[in-house]
Motif scaffolding. Structure first.
Motif, PDB file in Angstrom:
ATOM      1  N   ALA A  39       0.752  -1.211   0.015  1.00 21.14           N
ATOM      2  CA  ALA A  39      -0.056  -0.108  -0.252  1.00 21.14           C
ATOM      3  C   ALA A  39       1.040   1.257  -0.026  1.00 21.14           C
ATOM      4  N   HIS A  40       1.951   1.125   0.892  1.00 18.09           N
ATOM      5  CA  HIS A  40       2.861   2.467   0.845  1.00 18.09           C
ATOM      6  C   HIS A  40       3.506   2.572  -0.614  1.00 18.09           C
ATOM      7  N   ARG A  41       4.013   1.409  -1.091  1.00 13.11           N
ATOM      8  CA  ARG A  41       4.597   1.581  -2.371  1.00 13.11           C
ATOM      9  C   ARG A  41       3.709   2.228  -3.464  1.00 13.11           C
ATOM     10  N   SER A  42       2.274   1.971  -3.252  1.00 13.36           N
ATOM     11  CA  SER A  42       1.363   2.451  -4.459  1.00 13.36           C
ATOM     12  C   SER A  42       0.608   3.616  -4.148  1.00 13.36           C
ATOM     13  N   GLY A  43       1.181   4.375  -2.965  1.00 17.09           N
ATOM     14  CA  GLY A  43       0.624   5.796  -2.730  1.00 17.09           C
ATOM     15  C   GLY A  43      -0.408   5.747  -1.684  1.00 17.09           C
ATOM     16  N   ILE A  44      -0.912   4.867  -0.935  1.00 18.37           N
ATOM     17  CA  ILE A  44      -2.125   4.742  -0.050  1.00 18.37           C
ATOM     18  C   ILE A  44      -1.360   5.308   1.287  1.00 18.37           C
ATOM     19  N   LYS A  45      -2.098   6.481   1.429  1.00 17.46           N
ATOM     20  CA  LYS A  45      -1.632   7.316   2.703  1.00 17.46           C
ATOM     21  C   LYS A  45      -2.076   6.731   4.039  1.00 17.46           C
ATOM     22  N   THR A  46      -3.249   5.919   4.074  1.00 19.74           N
ATOM     23  CA  THR A  46      -3.961   5.385   5.374  1.00 19.74           C
ATOM     24  C   THR A  46      -4.367   3.979   4.986  1.00 19.74           C
ATOM     25  N   VAL A  47      -3.966   3.298   5.968  1.00 24.54           N
ATOM     26  CA  VAL A  47      -4.220   1.771   5.936  1.00 24.54           C
ATOM     27  C   VAL A  47      -5.030   1.376   7.173  1.00 24.54           C
ATOM     28  N   LEU A  48      -6.340   0.798   7.136  1.00 24.98           N
ATOM     29  CA  LEU A  48      -7.161   0.436   8.200  1.00 24.98           C
ATOM     30  C   LEU A  48      -6.919  -0.993   8.409  1.00 24.98           C
ATOM     31  N   LEU A  49      -6.558  -1.133   9.677  1.00 24.58           N
ATOM     32  CA  LEU A  49      -6.510  -2.595  10.209  1.00 24.58           C
ATOM     33  C   LEU A  49      -7.087  -2.987  11.228  1.00 24.58           C
ATOM     34  N   PRO A  50      -7.545  -4.154  11.340  1.00 23.30           N
ATOM     35  CA  PRO A  50      -8.080  -4.766  12.592  1.00 23.30           C
ATOM     36  C   PRO A  50      -7.346  -4.585  13.852  1.00 23.30           C
ATOM     37  N   LYS A  51      -7.955  -4.226  14.810  1.00 21.29           N
ATOM     38  CA  LYS A  51      -7.509  -4.239  16.338  1.00 21.29           C
ATOM     39  C   LYS A  51      -6.359  -5.305  16.652  1.00 21.29           C
ATOM     40  N   PHE A  52      -6.943  -6.504  16.233  1.00 18.68           N
ATOM     41  CA  PHE A  52      -6.412  -7.835  16.740  1.00 18.68           C
ATOM     42  C   PHE A  52      -4.750  -7.715  15.793  1.00 18.68           C
ATOM     43  N   ASN A  53      -4.680  -7.035  14.882  1.00 21.57           N
ATOM     44  CA  ASN A  53      -3.561  -7.131  14.459  1.00 21.57           C
ATOM     45  C   ASN A  53      -2.511  -6.058  14.730  1.00 21.57           C
ATOM     46  N   GLU A  54      -2.799  -5.423  15.738  1.00 22.42           N
ATOM     47  CA  GLU A  54      -2.038  -4.307  16.168  1.00 22.42           C
ATOM     48  C   GLU A  54      -0.492  -4.587  16.425  1.00 22.42           C
ATOM     49  N   ALA A  55      -0.205  -5.986  16.991  1.00 23.02           N
ATOM     50  CA  ALA A  55       0.915  -6.485  17.197  1.00 23.02           C
ATOM     51  C   ALA A  55       1.849  -6.581  16.129  1.00 23.02           C
ATOM     52  N   ASP A  56       1.330  -6.782  14.962  1.00 23.60           N
ATOM     53  CA  ASP A  56       1.915  -6.785  13.520  1.00 23.60           C
ATOM     54  C   ASP A  56       2.450  -5.443  13.236  1.00 23.60           C
ATOM     55  N   LEU A  57       2.125  -4.460  13.872  1.00 20.31           N
ATOM     56  CA  LEU A  57       2.720  -3.240  13.301  1.00 20.31           C
ATOM     57  C   LEU A  57       4.184  -3.077  13.777  1.00 20.31           C
ATOM     58  N   GLU A  58       4.658  -3.939  14.792  1.00 17.15           N
ATOM     59  CA  GLU A  58       6.054  -3.856  15.185  1.00 17.15           C
ATOM     60  C   GLU A  58       6.993  -4.288  14.112  1.00 17.15           C
ATOM     61  N   ASP A  59       6.646  -5.176  12.885  1.00 19.38           N
ATOM     62  CA  ASP A  59       7.346  -5.886  11.853  1.00 19.38           C
ATOM     63  C   ASP A  59       7.474  -4.772  10.805  1.00 19.38           C
ATOM     64  N   ILE A  60       6.760  -3.495  10.759  1.00 17.57           N
ATOM     65  CA  ILE A  60       6.563  -2.772   9.737  1.00 17.57           C
ATOM     66  C   ILE A  60       7.552  -1.661   9.679  1.00 17.57           C
ATOM     67  N   PRO A  61       8.634  -1.481   8.965  1.00 24.13           N
ATOM     68  CA  PRO A  61       9.519  -0.494   8.950  1.00 24.13           C
ATOM     69  C   PRO A  61       8.968   0.879   9.519  1.00 24.13           C
ATOM     70  N   LYS A  62       9.728   1.482  10.096  1.00 23.68           N
ATOM     71  CA  LYS A  62       9.196   3.077  10.761  1.00 23.68           C
ATOM     72  C   LYS A  62       8.810   4.140   9.394  1.00 23.68           C
ATOM     73  N   THR A  63       9.804   3.899   8.480  1.00 28.31           N
ATOM     74  CA  THR A  63       9.335   4.919   7.236  1.00 28.31           C
ATOM     75  C   THR A  63       8.041   4.465   6.527  1.00 28.31           C
ATOM     76  N   SER A  64       7.442   3.475   6.999  1.00 27.30           N
ATOM     77  CA  SER A  64       6.045   3.131   6.043  1.00 27.30           C
ATOM     78  C   SER A  64       5.123   3.351   7.122  1.00 27.30           C
ATOM     79  N   ARG A  65       5.378   3.795   8.397  1.00 26.81           N
ATOM     80  CA  ARG A  65       4.172   3.970   9.477  1.00 26.81           C
ATOM     81  C   ARG A  65       4.312   5.121  10.093  1.00 26.81           C
ATOM     82  N   SER A  66       3.210   5.451  10.619  1.00 21.62           N
ATOM     83  CA  SER A  66       3.116   6.519  11.687  1.00 21.62           C
ATOM     84  C   SER A  66       1.829   6.122  12.514  1.00 21.62           C
ATOM     85  N   ARG A  67       1.605   6.496  13.791  1.00 21.30           N
ATOM     86  CA  ARG A  67       0.510   6.441  14.259  1.00 21.30           C
ATOM     87  C   ARG A  67      -0.248   7.532  14.620  1.00 21.30           C
TER      88      ARG A  67
END
Length: 73
Positions: free
Chosen positions: A45-73
């Motif tokens: 999604a980041h590569r294709s220009g998507i600015k916001t990605v909505l994820l299920p709350k239960f997947n919150e722990a998976d955010l640790e695997d995503i590089p900081k350059t591709s995320r912000s909270r």
């Protein structure tokens, strides 16, 4: 989640923003379930220009695997 969002958009008359992506599964009872492959989905999604990605709350722990350059909270 995309089908549910499309239906709400149609009923409400409010278009969905073009720079928002989402993933997840919604049961017939309205519960949002976790999904796999979050890192790959967010990076794509980041590569294709998507600015916001909505994820299920239960997947919150998976955010640790995503590089900081591709995320912000």
């Amino acid at each position: 989640m995309a089908i549910a969002t499309a239906l709400v958009s149609l009923i409400s008359g409010r278009p969905v923003r073009h720079d928002v992506g989402m993933t997840g599964e919604i049961t017939l009872r309205g519960q949002v379930l976790p999904v796999g492959g979050i890192k790959e989905k967010v990076l794509a999604a980041h590569r294709s220009g998507i600015k916001t990605v909505l994820l299920p709350k239960f997947n919150e722990a998976d955010l640790e695997d995503i590089p900081k350059t591709s995320r912000s909270r």
